[in-house]
Design a protein around this motif. Structure first.
Motif, short mmCIF file in Angstrom:
data_model
loop_
_atom_site.label_atom_id
_atom_site.label_comp_id
_atom_site.label_asym_id
_atom_site.label_seq_id
_atom_site.Cartn_x
_atom_site.Cartn_y
_atom_site.Cartn_z
N TRP A 83 2.65 15.27 -0.35
CA TRP A 83 2.56 14.73 1.00
C TRP A 83 2.08 13.29 0.98
O TRP A 83 2.46 12.48 1.84
N VAL A 84 1.28 12.92 -0.05
CA VAL A 84 0.82 11.53 -0.15
C VAL A 84 2.02 10.61 -0.38
O VAL A 84 2.09 9.50 0.16
N GLY A 85 2.97 11.07 -1.20
CA GLY A 85 4.16 10.29 -1.43
C GLY A 85 4.99 10.12 -0.18
O GLY A 85 5.52 9.04 0.10
N TRP A 86 5.13 11.20 0.60
CA TRP A 86 5.86 11.11 1.87
C TRP A 86 5.16 10.17 2.83
O TRP A 86 5.80 9.40 3.56
N ALA B 1 0.83 -1.20 0.00
CA ALA B 1 0.00 0.00 0.00
C ALA B 1 0.87 1.26 0.00
O ALA B 1 0.57 2.24 -0.68
N GLY B 2 1.94 1.21 0.76
CA GLY B 2 2.87 2.34 0.79
C GLY B 2 3.50 2.59 -0.56
O GLY B 2 3.66 3.73 -1.00
N VAL B 3 3.87 1.51 -1.26
CA VAL B 3 4.44 1.65 -2.60
C VAL B 3 3.44 2.33 -3.54
O VAL B 3 3.79 3.22 -4.32
N ALA B 4 2.17 1.91 -3.43
CA ALA B 4 1.14 2.52 -4.27
C ALA B 4 1.00 4.01 -4.00
O ALA B 4 0.83 4.82 -4.92
N LEU B 5 1.10 4.40 -2.73
CA LEU B 5 1.00 5.82 -2.39
C LEU B 5 2.18 6.61 -2.93
O LEU B 5 2.03 7.75 -3.37
N VAL B 6 3.37 6.00 -2.88
CA VAL B 6 4.55 6.70 -3.39
C VAL B 6 4.48 6.85 -4.91
O VAL B 6 4.77 7.91 -5.46
N LEU B 7 4.09 5.80 -5.60
CA LEU B 7 4.12 5.81 -7.05
C LEU B 7 2.96 6.58 -7.67
O LEU B 7 3.13 7.20 -8.72
N ARG B 8 1.82 6.59 -7.04
CA ARG B 8 0.64 7.19 -7.67
C ARG B 8 0.82 8.67 -7.99
O ARG B 8 0.46 9.10 -9.10
N PRO B 9 1.36 9.47 -7.09
CA PRO B 9 1.50 10.88 -7.44
C PRO B 9 2.70 11.19 -8.32
O PRO B 9 2.81 12.30 -8.83
N THR B 10 3.61 10.23 -8.51
CA THR B 10 4.83 10.54 -9.25
C THR B 10 5.03 9.67 -10.49
O THR B 10 5.95 9.92 -11.26
N LEU B 11 4.19 8.67 -10.69
CA LEU B 11 4.40 7.72 -11.79
C LEU B 11 3.72 8.22 -13.06
O LEU B 11 2.51 8.39 -13.11
N ALA B 12 4.52 8.45 -14.08
CA ALA B 12 4.00 8.86 -15.38
C ALA B 12 3.64 7.62 -16.20
O ALA B 12 4.13 6.51 -15.90
N PRO B 13 2.79 7.76 -17.21
CA PRO B 13 2.39 6.59 -18.01
C PRO B 13 3.57 5.84 -18.61
O PRO B 13 3.51 4.62 -18.78
#
Length: 292
Positions: free
Chosen positions: A259-262, A128-140
């Motif tokens: 902050w979601v990524g943090w 779940a933490g990985v998903a939070l880190v990647l979601r705001p920063t992961l480009a297609p």
């Protein structure tokens, strides 16, 4: 382990710059060449023999370690530095997972599965933490990089467990890192046959020197840590690398992590700590760790 984490994070900065001019296999190969030369000279000066009684253990450590290294370098080239480092440092969660699975297989009914519910929950929390880190920063166009980054964490866990096993049979850290460097040269050179060789033009070649130096020093520190400390405690200390990488990302590359990524990064750290503590409390002296 704290020093090793700082050295690896610093190496990641250099790789980020070098990856614009060299592919991942080239960096793995050149890094390995530096390690072979440095460690050969070091063992000669210290009078440490490179002859080993457990060659296949070194082969396995080199294979999984080099795969992890190549995957990590690729992820660093594609993803923000903090994200790539976070995915790689999930290895502690994978270590807890592998050790738990081994304990269940080895101990069977003597280890009730229901007692491991909290540990399974921490592993899920890590994802779940990985998903939070990647979601705001992961480009297609970074999905492949993210999957490769996850793979680097899994193979890192296997490599760290093997380092711990090598230390238990009496292998000195210089010998362990030397054979790992040899494996890196072979795999990197093999990959270059398919990925190609970049021209050595300009000052970008100079990035290869700090990459090699930081890598070999980091490997020596990491190997010493796993040889002299408890595997799970040392694995927890690896998470300090995420902090170093995030700071480098902010200062050097101007990364902006919401902050979601943090929060996701914090969740990964907390879940890793909780997983290793729970595992140590619930299944101490597990045969899985002894035969890693």
């Amino acid at each position: 382990m704290l020093l090793a984490s700082f050295l690896f994070a610093s190496m990641g900065v250099c790789i980020k710059f070098a990856s614009a001019h060299f592919n991942s296999f080239e960096i793995v190969c050149y890094r390995g060449i530096f390690g072979v030369v440095f460690l050969y000279a070091m063992t000669r000066v210290r009078g440490v023999s490179l002859r080993t009684q457990v060659p296949m253990m070194h082969v396995w450590r080199s294979v999984v370690g080099t795969i992890s290294l190549a995957a990590w370098f690729y992820a660093i080239a594609i993803l923000p530095l903090g994200t790539a480092m976070t995915l790689n440092y999930m290895s502690s969660i994978w270590i807890a997972t592998f050790l738990l699975g081994g304990a269940l297989l080895m101990q069977g009914r003597n280890l009730p599965v229901r007692r491991q519910g909290p540990l399974f929950a921490t592993v899920l929390a890590g994802f779940a933490g990985v998903a939070l880190v990647l979601r705001p920063t992961l480009a297609p166009d970074q999905v492949v990089g993210a999957l490769v980054g996850l793979a680097s964490g899994v193979t890192s866990a296997l490599a760290y467990l093997q380092v711990s096993a090598l230390s238990r049979v009496g292998e000195p850290e210089s010998r362990t890192v030397f054979y790992f460097s040899v494996g890196a040269v072979l795999v990197g050179a093999g990959g270059m046959v398919f990925a190609g060789v970049s021209p050595w033009n300009g000052a970008h070649v100079l990035w290869l020197l700090p990459i090699g130096l930081l890598a070999v020093l980091g490997q020596l520190c990491m190997t010493r840590a796993y040889a002299s400390g408890a595997t799970l405690v040392v694995a927890n200390l690896q998470y300090s690398g995420i902090v170093f990488a995030a700071l480098y990302g902010l200062v050097v590359f101007g990364d902006r992590l919401p902050w979601v990524g943090w929060a996701g990064m914090a969740l990964i750290i907390v879940s890793g700590v909780a997983a290793t503590v729970l595992r140590e409390r619930e299944v101490p002296d597990s045969p899985a760790e002894e035969h890693a």
